[in-house]
Motif scaffolding. Sequence first.
Motif, short mmCIF file in Angstrom:
data_model
loop_
_atom_site.label_atom_id
_atom_site.label_comp_id
_atom_site.label_asym_id
_atom_site.label_seq_id
_atom_site.Cartn_x
_atom_site.Cartn_y
_atom_site.Cartn_z
N TYR A 158 0.84 -1.21 0.00
CA TYR A 158 0.00 0.00 0.00
C TYR A 158 0.87 1.26 0.00
O TYR A 158 0.67 2.17 -0.80
N SER A 159 1.86 1.29 0.89
CA SER A 159 2.70 2.49 1.00
C SER A 159 3.46 2.76 -0.30
O SER A 159 3.50 3.89 -0.79
N GLN A 160 4.03 1.70 -0.87
CA GLN A 160 4.85 1.88 -2.08
C GLN A 160 4.03 2.27 -3.30
O GLN A 160 4.49 3.02 -4.15
N THR A 161 2.81 1.71 -3.41
CA THR A 161 2.04 1.94 -4.64
C THR A 161 1.05 3.09 -4.52
O THR A 161 0.58 3.60 -5.54
N ILE A 205 1.07 5.69 -1.44
CA ILE A 205 1.59 6.89 -0.76
C ILE A 205 2.85 7.42 -1.46
O ILE A 205 2.98 8.62 -1.69
N HIS A 206 3.77 6.54 -1.80
CA HIS A 206 5.03 7.01 -2.40
C HIS A 206 4.83 7.80 -3.70
O HIS A 206 5.41 8.88 -3.85
N PRO A 207 4.03 7.30 -4.63
CA PRO A 207 3.82 8.12 -5.85
C PRO A 207 3.18 9.47 -5.53
O PRO A 207 3.51 10.48 -6.17
N ALA A 208 2.29 9.49 -4.53
CA ALA A 208 1.62 10.75 -4.18
C ALA A 208 2.59 11.74 -3.54
O ALA A 208 2.52 12.94 -3.78
N VAL A 209 3.50 11.22 -2.70
CA VAL A 209 4.52 12.10 -2.10
C VAL A 209 5.47 12.61 -3.19
O VAL A 209 5.83 13.79 -3.21
N THR A 210 5.86 11.72 -4.07
CA THR A 210 6.75 12.12 -5.17
C THR A 210 6.14 13.25 -5.99
O THR A 210 6.83 14.21 -6.35
N ALA A 254 -5.03 16.12 -3.91
CA ALA A 254 -5.36 14.71 -4.11
C ALA A 254 -4.81 13.81 -3.00
O ALA A 254 -5.20 12.66 -2.88
N PHE A 255 -3.91 14.37 -2.16
CA PHE A 255 -3.18 13.52 -1.22
C PHE A 255 -4.06 12.90 -0.13
O PHE A 255 -3.93 11.72 0.21
N THR A 256 -4.97 13.69 0.40
CA THR A 256 -5.75 13.24 1.56
C THR A 256 -6.52 11.94 1.29
O THR A 256 -6.64 11.08 2.15
N ASP A 257 -7.01 11.80 0.07
CA ASP A 257 -7.76 10.58 -0.31
C ASP A 257 -6.91 9.30 -0.22
O ASP A 257 -7.46 8.21 -0.04
N LYS A 258 -5.60 9.45 -0.37
CA LYS A 258 -4.72 8.26 -0.37
C LYS A 258 -4.69 7.58 0.99
O LYS A 258 -4.27 6.43 1.11
N LEU A 259 -5.10 8.33 2.03
CA LEU A 259 -5.05 7.80 3.39
C LEU A 259 -6.37 7.21 3.86
O LEU A 259 -6.54 6.90 5.05
N ARG A 260 -7.32 7.03 2.94
CA ARG A 260 -8.63 6.50 3.34
C ARG A 260 -8.55 5.12 3.99
O ARG A 260 -9.25 4.88 4.98
N PRO A 261 -7.71 4.19 3.48
CA PRO A 261 -7.62 2.89 4.18
C PRO A 261 -7.18 3.04 5.64
O PRO A 261 -7.73 2.39 6.53
N LEU A 262 -6.19 3.92 5.87
CA LEU A 262 -5.71 4.16 7.23
C LEU A 262 -6.82 4.75 8.10
O LEU A 262 -7.04 4.31 9.24
N ARG A 263 -7.51 5.73 7.56
CA ARG A 263 -8.58 6.42 8.29
C ARG A 263 -9.68 5.43 8.69
O ARG A 263 -10.21 5.50 9.79
N ILE A 287 6.28 1.89 8.49
CA ILE A 287 6.30 1.90 7.03
C ILE A 287 5.55 3.12 6.50
O ILE A 287 6.06 3.87 5.67
N VAL A 288 4.34 3.33 6.99
CA VAL A 288 3.53 4.47 6.51
C VAL A 288 4.05 5.77 7.11
O VAL A 288 4.09 6.81 6.43
N PHE A 289 4.48 5.71 8.38
CA PHE A 289 5.09 6.89 9.00
C PHE A 289 6.27 7.40 8.19
O PHE A 289 6.41 8.61 7.95
N GLY A 290 7.14 6.49 7.77
CA GLY A 290 8.33 6.89 7.00
C GLY A 290 7.96 7.68 5.76
O GLY A 290 8.60 8.70 5.44
N ALA A 291 6.91 7.23 5.08
CA ALA A 291 6.48 7.92 3.86
C ALA A 291 5.96 9.33 4.17
O ALA A 291 6.24 10.28 3.44
N LEU A 292 5.21 9.46 5.26
CA LEU A 292 4.68 10.79 5.61
C LEU A 292 5.76 11.69 6.20
O LEU A 292 5.73 12.92 5.99
N GLN A 293 6.72 11.11 6.89
CA GLN A 293 7.83 11.90 7.44
C GLN A 293 8.71 12.45 6.30
O GLN A 293 9.19 13.59 6.37
#
Lengths: 227, 227
Positions: free
Chosen positions: A102-105, A107-112, A156-165, A185-191
Amino acid sequence: MSRILYSLTGEDESRPFSPHCWKAVMALHHKGLEFEEKLLPFTEIPTVEGGVTKIVPLLRDEDTLVSDSFQIALYLEETYPFAPSLFGGEGGKAMARFVEGYSQTTIHPAVTAIALMDIHNMLDPVDQVYFRKSREALLGKPLEEAFPDRDASIAAFTDKLRPLRHMLRSQPFIGGASPLFADYIVFGALQWLRVATGSVHLPADDPALDWFERCLDLFHGVGRSVG
Amino acid sequence: MSRILYSLTGEDESRPFSPHCWKAVMALHHKGLEFEEKLLPFTEIPTVEGGVTKIVPLLRDEDTLVSDSFQIALYLEETYPFAPSLFGGEGGKAMARFVEGYSQTTIHPAVTAIALMDIHNMLDPVDQVYFRKSREALLGKPLEEAFPDRDASIAAFTDKLRPLRHMLRSQPFIGGASPLFADYIVFGALQWLRVATGSVHLPADDPALDWFERCLDLFHGVGRSVG
C-alpha cells in the motif's frame, strides 16, 4: 558499540528525509537498541563497507551487514526476540508486506508528485546531478515537467489515506493498541513528505494526522525532532 | 448441529454474492467447522432470531449470536483456538483491520461502480424495491445514473489492486505462505464482483488474478462452486 545505521542525507545533515531510513530508525528505537547513525549523500553510499550496497538504510550490527528496511526489521526481530516485537507474530509479519505494498504503490507516488523538486533542492550539488539523471530516466521527462500542478497533487493527497482512516475507527495504530513496524512503514512515507515540504498537507481534524502526530511522539519525539 | 450462518441471497439461492457473507463462509471453512447456511433476502433479515440484526452475516453458534464478519472471525479465533488461526497472532489481528480499511475504501467503491445494476437485477422484486430506496438515498441519484460509464469503471479496476500485486512479489497470500482472514476480506470483495458480473475483470497474466484463483481453490473450491 559497533551498531551503525548508514542512512541518507541531503546538504543539511540535521534534516534526514529518506522514508526507508526512517523505517529503520524507528525499528531500532522500537527494539530499544543503541546505534550510531552515519549519514551519507546518495553518491557516497557505494564507498562504505567495501561497496556492499547502492542503497540505504544499511545496518552493520557487529559482523552482520543488512540492507533494505524490511530486511533490517526481519533481522532485528530474529536477532533480538526478547525486545518488543516489531510484527506481533507471523501473521503480522506477512501483513506488514501488504502495508508495504500500500505504502509503495499509493503513498510514495503521491509524495513524489508533491515533493520531487523539494527533495532535489535539499541535495548537495553533486547529488542533484545524480538525482536528476536517475529520476529523469524513470520519469521520461525533466523533473520540472513531471508534476506541473503541485496544488492539485496536494489536494489529491488526503484521499490516499482513506484505508488508514477507516482502520483508525477500530484502533489507534496499524499494530493495534500500540505501534508495530507496519506503522513505521507508513510513517516513513509521511515523514519524508513532512521533512521535504514542511507539512503532511492533511486537514487539522483528520484522524490520519492524529495518528501521524502519535508516531512523531514515539521514542522521545525522535521524528518530531527533525523539522 | 446448531451452528447456523445466516447469509444473503438474491432471487437465485445458488449464487450468494455478499462480500461480507463470503468472508464468514471462508472463515468457518478455515476453522474446519461444519455449519448450516440459511439464505435470506435483504427484507427477511429482520425476521430471524427475534430481529436481533438488520445485517448479515449473522452466526448462531449454540447459544451465541454474532453479527458482522470481522466480529465473527474474532469470535471463531477466540472460541476455537486449536483450529488453524485466522490471524496468525495479535499483530495479524490488528493489521487485518488495515486490510479491511483498504478493501472497504478502495475495492468496495470500485466494485459498486461496476456491479450496482447487476446486484440490483439479482434480487427478488420486493428486495429490488428495498435496495433501490436505500442505495438511492446514499447515492443521491437514481441507480441507473450513479455510474453511467461501466466500461470506464472496469478499466479503472485493475489499478485498485496495486497494493496486493506489490505484496505478491514477496509471498503468495496476504497471510504469507498460506491464507488468513485478511485474504478472505479481499477475496470476498472480488467474489462479489465475480458472482454479480461473471468476471473479476483482471488481465489473464495478472498476479492478482492468480491469487484470486488460489483463493477460489481453497476448501475444495467452495468459492469456485458458485458461478
